[in-house]
Design a protein around this motif. Structure first.
Motif, mmCIF file in Angstrom:
data_model
loop_
_atom_site.group_PDB
_atom_site.id
_atom_site.type_symbol
_atom_site.label_atom_id
_atom_site.label_comp_id
_atom_site.label_asym_id
_atom_site.label_seq_id
_atom_site.Cartn_x
_atom_site.Cartn_y
_atom_site.Cartn_z
ATOM 1 N N GLY A 187 0.905 -1.258 0.003
ATOM 2 C CA GLY A 187 0.084 -0.094 0.079
ATOM 3 C C GLY A 187 0.967 1.134 -0.109
ATOM 4 O O GLY A 187 0.599 2.253 -0.659
ATOM 5 N N ALA A 188 2.106 1.161 0.899
ATOM 6 C CA ALA A 188 2.875 2.448 0.814
ATOM 7 C C ALA A 188 3.557 2.461 -0.441
ATOM 8 O O ALA A 188 3.761 3.739 -0.983
ATOM 9 C CB ALA A 188 4.014 2.200 2.086
ATOM 10 N N ILE A 189 3.995 1.473 -1.027
ATOM 11 C CA ILE A 189 4.521 1.589 -2.333
ATOM 12 C C ILE A 189 3.832 1.996 -3.405
ATOM 13 O O ILE A 189 3.920 3.085 -4.120
ATOM 14 C CB ILE A 189 4.988 0.325 -2.836
ATOM 15 C CG1 ILE A 189 6.252 -0.315 -2.112
ATOM 16 C CG2 ILE A 189 5.647 0.237 -4.304
ATOM 17 C CD1 ILE A 189 6.450 -1.888 -2.325
ATOM 18 N N ALA A 229 -9.525 6.850 -4.177
ATOM 19 C CA ALA A 229 -10.344 6.449 -5.728
ATOM 20 C C ALA A 229 -8.979 5.882 -6.448
ATOM 21 O O ALA A 229 -9.342 4.728 -7.021
ATOM 22 C CB ALA A 229 -10.653 7.649 -6.286
ATOM 23 N N GLU A 230 -7.778 6.398 -6.347
ATOM 24 C CA GLU A 230 -6.588 5.882 -7.254
ATOM 25 C C GLU A 230 -6.339 4.607 -7.139
ATOM 26 O O GLU A 230 -6.039 3.499 -7.478
ATOM 27 C CB GLU A 230 -5.621 6.602 -7.502
ATOM 28 C CG GLU A 230 -5.710 7.821 -8.005
ATOM 29 C CD GLU A 230 -5.855 7.566 -9.575
ATOM 30 O OE1 GLU A 230 -5.015 7.101 -10.191
ATOM 31 O OE2 GLU A 230 -6.987 7.880 -9.905
ATOM 32 N N MET A 231 -6.262 4.379 -5.805
ATOM 33 C CA MET A 231 -5.831 2.754 -4.976
ATOM 34 C C MET A 231 -7.000 1.840 -5.064
ATOM 35 O O MET A 231 -6.987 0.779 -4.325
ATOM 36 C CB MET A 231 -5.363 3.078 -3.774
ATOM 37 C CG MET A 231 -4.093 4.054 -3.870
ATOM 38 S SD MET A 231 -3.094 4.292 -2.374
ATOM 39 C CE MET A 231 -2.725 2.952 -1.583
ATOM 40 N N MET A 232 -8.515 2.356 -5.069
ATOM 41 C CA MET A 232 -9.542 1.639 -4.771
ATOM 42 C C MET A 232 -9.637 1.038 -3.501
ATOM 43 O O MET A 232 -9.699 -0.013 -3.265
ATOM 44 C CB MET A 232 -9.420 0.602 -5.846
ATOM 45 C CG MET A 232 -9.532 1.077 -7.286
ATOM 46 S SD MET A 232 -9.362 -0.127 -8.713
ATOM 47 C CE MET A 232 -8.725 0.752 -9.849
ATOM 48 N N ALA A 282 -10.996 5.453 2.835
ATOM 49 C CA ALA A 282 -10.450 6.417 3.698
ATOM 50 C C ALA A 282 -9.524 6.045 4.854
ATOM 51 O O ALA A 282 -8.671 6.309 5.088
ATOM 52 C CB ALA A 282 -11.430 7.720 4.181
ATOM 53 N N SER A 283 -10.225 5.025 5.570
ATOM 54 C CA SER A 283 -9.436 4.322 6.645
ATOM 55 C C SER A 283 -8.162 3.889 6.408
ATOM 56 O O SER A 283 -7.239 4.009 7.089
ATOM 57 C CB SER A 283 -10.578 3.462 7.414
ATOM 58 O OG SER A 283 -9.705 2.560 8.456
ATOM 59 N N ASN A 284 -7.987 3.226 5.182
ATOM 60 C CA ASN A 284 -6.941 2.483 4.720
ATOM 61 C C ASN A 284 -5.915 3.609 4.180
ATOM 62 O O ASN A 284 -4.864 3.396 4.495
ATOM 63 C CB ASN A 284 -7.070 1.513 3.600
ATOM 64 C CG ASN A 284 -5.919 0.514 3.418
ATOM 65 O OD1 ASN A 284 -5.311 0.088 4.364
ATOM 66 N ND2 ASN A 284 -5.636 0.133 2.158
ATOM 67 N N ILE A 285 -6.375 4.487 3.701
ATOM 68 C CA ILE A 285 -5.699 5.455 3.373
ATOM 69 C C ILE A 285 -4.913 6.267 4.448
ATOM 70 O O ILE A 285 -3.472 6.506 4.363
ATOM 71 C CB ILE A 285 -6.291 6.654 2.221
ATOM 72 C CG1 ILE A 285 -6.742 5.924 0.921
ATOM 73 C CG2 ILE A 285 -5.421 8.129 2.249
ATOM 74 C CD1 ILE A 285 -5.441 5.794 0.097
ATOM 75 N N SER A 286 -5.791 6.646 5.532
ATOM 76 C CA SER A 286 -5.376 7.149 6.808
ATOM 77 C C SER A 286 -4.254 6.388 7.678
ATOM 78 O O SER A 286 -3.064 6.949 7.799
ATOM 79 C CB SER A 286 -6.554 7.512 7.626
ATOM 80 O OG SER A 286 -6.196 7.899 8.905
#
Length: 184
Positions: free
Chosen positions: A56-58, A77-80, A83-87
């Motif tokens: 995910g970080a990559i 949206a780009e990573m499909m 919000a929780s995962n992006i956080s």
């Protein structure tokens, strides 16, 4: 005179002669995409350049390197993903000193995620890792074959995006196309 092809609904393996390539193409793309998107593959390729990040970080570093500072919603949206995962991913990258939050110049209430100088160095290392991978995979291919592969993949990508856009807003490629700019 060649015999005209007539579909046989009772034979799922019966294909029109000119379309026999479709099953092989789908099988090949499935294998390639499965390999390239597998977490172990992605982290192992990055590790060859000394980058020790989770998949995910990559992905987030790669997107921010390509698209510049972005809102978390754009990254989701780009990573499909949500919000929780992006956080969670952005918190790990921030703790590692690779990411920072900056004010969004178009909306004082919002923030953008931006790579720090060390984060940009990691992005460069990821590009090197990808270039090294491609070079290894195409070792022994002549220049014409390499250029043909790129030309045909770009053509296939265009067809895929066009087709996907016609399917409706819920498709990934359509979502990516609509979000191919900074959110305001």
């Amino acid at each position: 005179m060649p015999k005209e092809w007539v579909p046989d609904d009772n034979d799922p393996g019966a294909h029109e002669p000119d379309t026999d390539y479709s099953a092989a193409l789908i099988a090949t793309l499935t294998r390639v995409l499965s390999a390239w998107t597998a977490p172990d593959f992605m982290t192992a390729v990055a590790a060859r350049e000394g980058v020790e990040l989770d998949p995910g970080a990559i992905t987030m570093v790669t997107i921010l390197s390509k698209d510049g500072p972005q809102r978390p919603s754009y990254l989701a949206a780009e990573m499909m993903t949500g919000a929780s995962n992006i956080s969670k991913i952005s918190a790990r990258l921030t703790a590692a000193g690779l990411l920072q939050r900056i004010p969004d110049p178009s909306d004082a209430r919002a923030q953008l995620l931006e790579l720090t100088a060390p984060g940009k160095k990691i992005a460069v290392a990821l590009v090197r890792a990808g270039a090294g991978l491609v070079e290894e995979l195409l070792r022994g291919w002549d220049t014409t074959d390499r250029l043909d592969l790129v030309r045909l993949l770009k053509k296939f990508e265009g067809s895929t995006i066009t087709f996907s856009a016609g399917l409706g807003p819920a498709t990934a490629a359509n979502s990516t196309k609509k979000n191919n700019h900074k959110e305001h």
